[in-house]
Design a protein around this motif. Structure first.
Motif, short mmCIF file in Angstrom:
data_model
loop_
_atom_site.label_atom_id
_atom_site.label_comp_id
_atom_site.label_asym_id
_atom_site.label_seq_id
_atom_site.Cartn_x
_atom_site.Cartn_y
_atom_site.Cartn_z
N TYR A 102 -6.69 -5.28 0.83
CA TYR A 102 -7.68 -4.96 1.88
C TYR A 102 -9.04 -4.67 1.25
O TYR A 102 -10.08 -5.16 1.70
N ARG B 178 -1.26 -5.58 6.19
CA ARG B 178 -0.12 -4.67 6.26
C ARG B 178 1.14 -5.26 6.86
O ARG B 178 2.23 -4.86 6.57
N HIS B 179 0.97 -6.24 7.75
CA HIS B 179 2.18 -6.72 8.40
C HIS B 179 2.42 -8.21 8.20
O HIS B 179 3.11 -8.85 8.97
N ASP C 229 -6.85 -6.97 6.29
CA ASP C 229 -5.73 -6.08 6.49
C ASP C 229 -4.44 -6.91 6.44
O ASP C 229 -4.21 -7.76 7.29
N ARG D 274 -5.86 5.89 2.72
CA ARG D 274 -4.54 5.32 3.03
C ARG D 274 -3.58 5.52 1.86
O ARG D 274 -2.42 5.86 2.04
#
Lengths: 240, 240
Positions: A217, A225-226, A223, A95
């Motif tokens: 992460y 990410r948002h 996770d 990533r």
């Protein structure tokens, strides 16, 4: 039985060496990308066409590194079947590679704008807006790589916080540039090159934040990410 | 022995079902993203604030899908140790998820510009520049998902070719918008909203091309992320 243990030990030592290798190479790529971003900003600031050209040339090397390291990650997945934190490390590296490659692309866009500004002749006075944001964003890139190297989630949180500050600076700079354009219609093309360059810097900041999120992460197994900043902080400090 | 074969058969059927499931869910996410992009363009074209708001709300669902499907992919890697084309499928899906999520982000940016344009009042006449590029890019998104569903590398090549056409259209539209700005300095803020929206559409096209490249990686086993169109065509037609 002793031989078998020795064999397992060898395999595991090799495996660790492979993981260290992809991580080190990703961080090396990150160092190059950081320099590309800094060079592209300097090319605009100093009307340095040679430096802009070298940024354009340097992008191929970064692209090749992305593909080569990503391939190494795929080989590790195929051969070593990593689990748990080892798997997360490999995924976080793939990533991060992608984010670094995108930062490199943004650096080439800035370099292209530098060349257009030089061709255009007179440099608009608002070029100074780039220096401050450029410095800030380069620091974010360095910090994001540093927190990946040291698996430091506290520093990752600070990178995410800096991204918020960069977004605000960016919005302020854009408003200033709109007033420049309105005051002098002949400057519009030149100012647009500064605008696009600022936009690219803001995007580089986003990618640095992404890398910080990959570190969370990797370390926390979550996770993020948002999630927003408050939630990110809560998750990092949860269960310490 | 019969029981063992039956057991392997079960495992393999389950594994295939899991792979099909993540692929199907990724394509469903793609369908949603495609609609978000189309809706954001329509929100600008028709000054439809309600539609713009629904795009902003819809983004969270897309973000959640990205995280959930990516997690499923990580679980497959951890439990099933896929190799060869199965591994490439899982990696191609995780890459495509990221591109889809980014497309969704661009759709929200366009929706935000729609809202700003509506607040601004008078819609600049250059809003028509968006329709053509918007239609073109939406078609690319649909085609990129279609070639992923059918693993069609020829269609993947066509998507990459379309991206070149979109980049040219984008450059032409941008030049037109600069002349609008120069002719009427009061329109600058409004025209900038159209410019940023076009930029977002152009980025959506890039991501559609990325997805097409993931299909080539999946089918041909070659990473073609940074090769040019001619080279891409050669690699696709090589060794058929």
């Amino acid at each position: 039985m002793v031989d078998k243990d020795l064999h397992s030990h060898h395999i595991s030592a090799q495996f660790n060496a492979e993981l260290d290798d992809v991580k080190t190479r990703m961080l090396e790529m990150g160092g190059l990308v950081e320099r590309q971003v800094a060079d592209s900003v300097n090319a605009v600031m100093n009307s340095d066409g040679g430096l802009a050209e070298s940024v354009l040339k340097g992008d191929m090397r970064i692209n090749n590194m992305e593909v080569a390291i990503d391939e190494e990650c795929a080989l590790i997945l195929a051969r070593r079947h990593p689990a748990a934190s080892d798997l997360r490390l490999v995924l976080a590296i793939t990533r991060a590679l992608h984010d670094l490659e995108r930062m490199g692309d943004e650096a080439t866009k800035i370099a292209e704008h530098a060349i257009r500004l030089i061709d255009h002749g007179e440099m608009p006075r608002c070029v100074v807006e780039i220096r401050h944001l450029g410095n800030h964003v380069c620091m974010m890139v360095r910090d994001s790589l540093d927190c990946f190297a040291r698996l430091d989630v506290e520093q990752a949180l600070r990178v995410a916080q800096e991204d918020k500050a960069v977004d605000l600076e960016y919005a302020t700079a854009m408003r200033t540039l709109v007033t420049y354009m309105m005051e002098d219609a002949r400057s519009i093309s030149a100012v647009l090159n500064i605008m696009w360059s600022l936009r690219s810097l803001e995007r580089v900041g986003d990618h640095a934040r992404n890398i910080a999120e990959h570190v969370v992460y990797l370390v926390k197994g979550q996770d993020v990410r948002h999630v927003g900043l408050t939630e990110l902080e809560a998750r990092i400090h949860d269960g310490r």
